[in-house]
Design an enzyme around this catalytic site. Structure first.
Site, PDB file in Angstrom:
ATOM      1  CD  GLU A   8      -1.295  -0.586   3.643  1.00 53.02           C
ATOM      2  OE1 GLU A   8      -2.370  -1.136   3.329  1.00 53.02           O
ATOM      3  OE2 GLU A   8      -0.995  -0.318   4.815  1.00 53.02           O
TER       4      GLU A   8
ATOM      5  CG  HIS B  49       1.752  -9.828  14.052  1.00 53.77           C
ATOM      6  ND1 HIS B  49       0.640 -10.049  14.827  1.00 53.77           N
ATOM      7  CD2 HIS B  49       1.528 -10.499  12.885  1.00 53.77           C
ATOM      8  CE1 HIS B  49      -0.214 -10.820  14.165  1.00 53.77           C
ATOM      9  NE2 HIS B  49       0.303 -11.103  12.993  1.00 53.77           N
TER      10      HIS B  49
END
Length: 473
Positions: free
Chosen positions: A228, A393
């Site tokens: 992205e 994470h």
């Protein structure tokens, strides 16, 4: 001409017990006595199976003798400790009972030395996602995970965020032309030195995976993997990146070791479960002793998969850099789904498994993403011992993939993305922003583990689901 190759049936016929000794015998005989007759091979193995102790030090047959001598021990079920080791849970109110239960079981393993559960934790296989487990001289393939070396990678460019906002169609095209997901691949993959590693010729399971690794290099997996464009916000001048505070254009990717890592994980998990018999509730936590050939082999294969995952990210970012015609100002990379050799508080070497957890040793940089519509964070570890130098994470799931598909609609998700000013290419309902926990709450639970030095707001996102560019450049 009759085949001289041995089979499991042949070995069972001369007294070999069911188990790993059969496989070891066939591999060694076919490699070291290739061309010899079946009668010759079977007579030799018959002597070994009748008196294995006499062959323990034999240069070639020693491993077979060792396997036979330990076969009885391997077939025994290993008991869990009655009392678990104490461990820290961060943000327990947001963690599902299934993940807690899995961690409770992991903390009863006889090899366990320490553990911690991160605030993004949810139930997985064996060790929960978000679980950190330190063991003594043993590695758990399912404690590492199926997508070995899955990682985050960010590049930061000296380009204004306004350039991204006013040229969204251009950046969407860049992602479509220069990234591949799932089963799609590049017609002309780029070479990389990782493909020349000796493990591809020395480890049997990996030999047959090199062609697939070459085909998939530079691509991303399915599920929650993404590439992205977005806005990077560096918070202050005092940072390890050497950047002035302010906003920059950035690229963030999340992916792992593709088919290479998945096949390594499946192979060695099965091997561990064959060797290390545990009670049913703990069977996916089967381990490999690092003093064994199998443990050493997995360790090499795991590290190869991790380096391959890094190479994939390097190529993803290099392709986009070439298309942009820009040099990056900084690059940050960290991985999870891995095992590291680290020193505990008392100086003892431990094997630290981080299954969906970010390394957060003192001064270590990392990236913790949110969702498509919430920020990710550039963080610096504080080196907290209770967390085993770890952090989350990501945000972590609050809704299962099945439930997401049953309860969400494409129209609902599309409107949600539009209101957030995010354009998504691909992706399914199971990866909608609503399936994730509130990243701000997750970050609050781990403020003692990390310092935030920057943030990343997604703007143009690509995930698996748009296969129009299958095997084309």
């Amino acid at each position: 001409m009759a085949s001289t190759k041995l089979t499991g049936k042949d070995l069972r016929g001369i007294g070999f017990p069911e188990g790993r000794a059969i496989g070891a015998a066939i591999r060694i005989l076919e490699k070291s006595y290739k061309g010899k007759s079946r009668i010759f091979k079977l007579e030799m193995l018959k002597r070994v199976v009748e008196t294995p102790a006499l062959f323990r030090e034999h240069e070639t047959l020693g491993p077979i003798a060792h396997a036979l001598l330990t076969q009885t021990e391997y077939n025994k079920t290993i008991d869990l400790n009655k009392k678990r080791i104490e461990y820290r849970v961060y943000g327990i109110e947001g963690i599902e009972p299934g993940a807690i239960n899995q961690m409770e079981i992991a903390m009863k393993l006889p090899i366990t030395k320490a553990g911690a559960l991160m605030p993004d934790a949810h139930q997985g296989y064996g060790l929960p996602i978000g679980g950190v487990l330190a063991t003594k001289n043993a590695v758990i393939p399912y404690g590492v995970g199926v997508d070995i070396g899955c990682r985050m990678c960010m590049t930061i460019y000296d380009l204004p965020v306004s350039f991204l906002e006013s040229n969204r169609s251009k950046f969407k095209k860049l992602l479509l032309e220069n990234t591949r997901f799932g089963q799609a691949s590049f017609k002309q993959p780029r070479d990389h030195e990782v493909l020349e590693r000796k493990e591809f010729s020395e480890i049997a399971i990996i030999k047959n995976l090199k062609d697939r690794a070459y085909k998939q290099i530079g691509s991303s997996g399915g599920g929650n993997h993404f590439v992205e464009f977005g806005a990077v916000h560096i918070l202050n001048e005092e940072n390890e990146l050497g950047l002035e505070s302010g906003k920059y254009l950035g690229i963030l990717s999340h992916s792992g070791s593709r088919g290479l890592g998945a096949n390594i994980a499946r192979h060695y998990t099965k091997l561990a479960m064959d060797i290390c018999k545990l009670p049913n509730e703990a069977k996916h936590l089967a381990w490999l002793d690092l003093n064994s050939n199998e443990g050493q082999e997995y360790w090499l294969a795991m590290n190869l998969a991790g380096d391959y995952a890094s190479a994939c990210h390097y190529q993803i970012h290099q392709r986009l850099a070439d298309a942009l015609g820009e040099e990056h100002l900084a690059i940050i990379e960290n991985h999870h789904n891995f095992a590291w050799k680290e020193l505990g508080e008392n100086g003892e070497e431990l094997i630290v498994h981080r299954k969906g957890a970010t390394p957060a040793g003192k001064g270590v940089l990392g990236i913790i993403p949110g969702s498509m519509t919430s920020p990710g964070f550039i963080v610096k570890g504080k080196g907290d011992h209770a967390s085993i130098n770890s952090a989350s994470h990501g945000a972590g799931r609050v809704m299962s993939r099945t439930k997401a598909k049953q309860t969400l609609s494409k129209k609902e998700v599309s409107q949600y993305l539009k209101s957030a000013g995010v354009e998504a290419i691909g992706s399914g309902l199971d990866e909608a922003p609503m399936v994730y926990k509130d990243i701000h709450k997750v970050m609050a639970f781990q403020k003692d583990l990390i310092d935030v030095i920057g943030s990343f707001d997604p703007k143009v996102v690509r995930m698996c689901g748009d296969e129009r560019f299958h095997e084309v450049d």
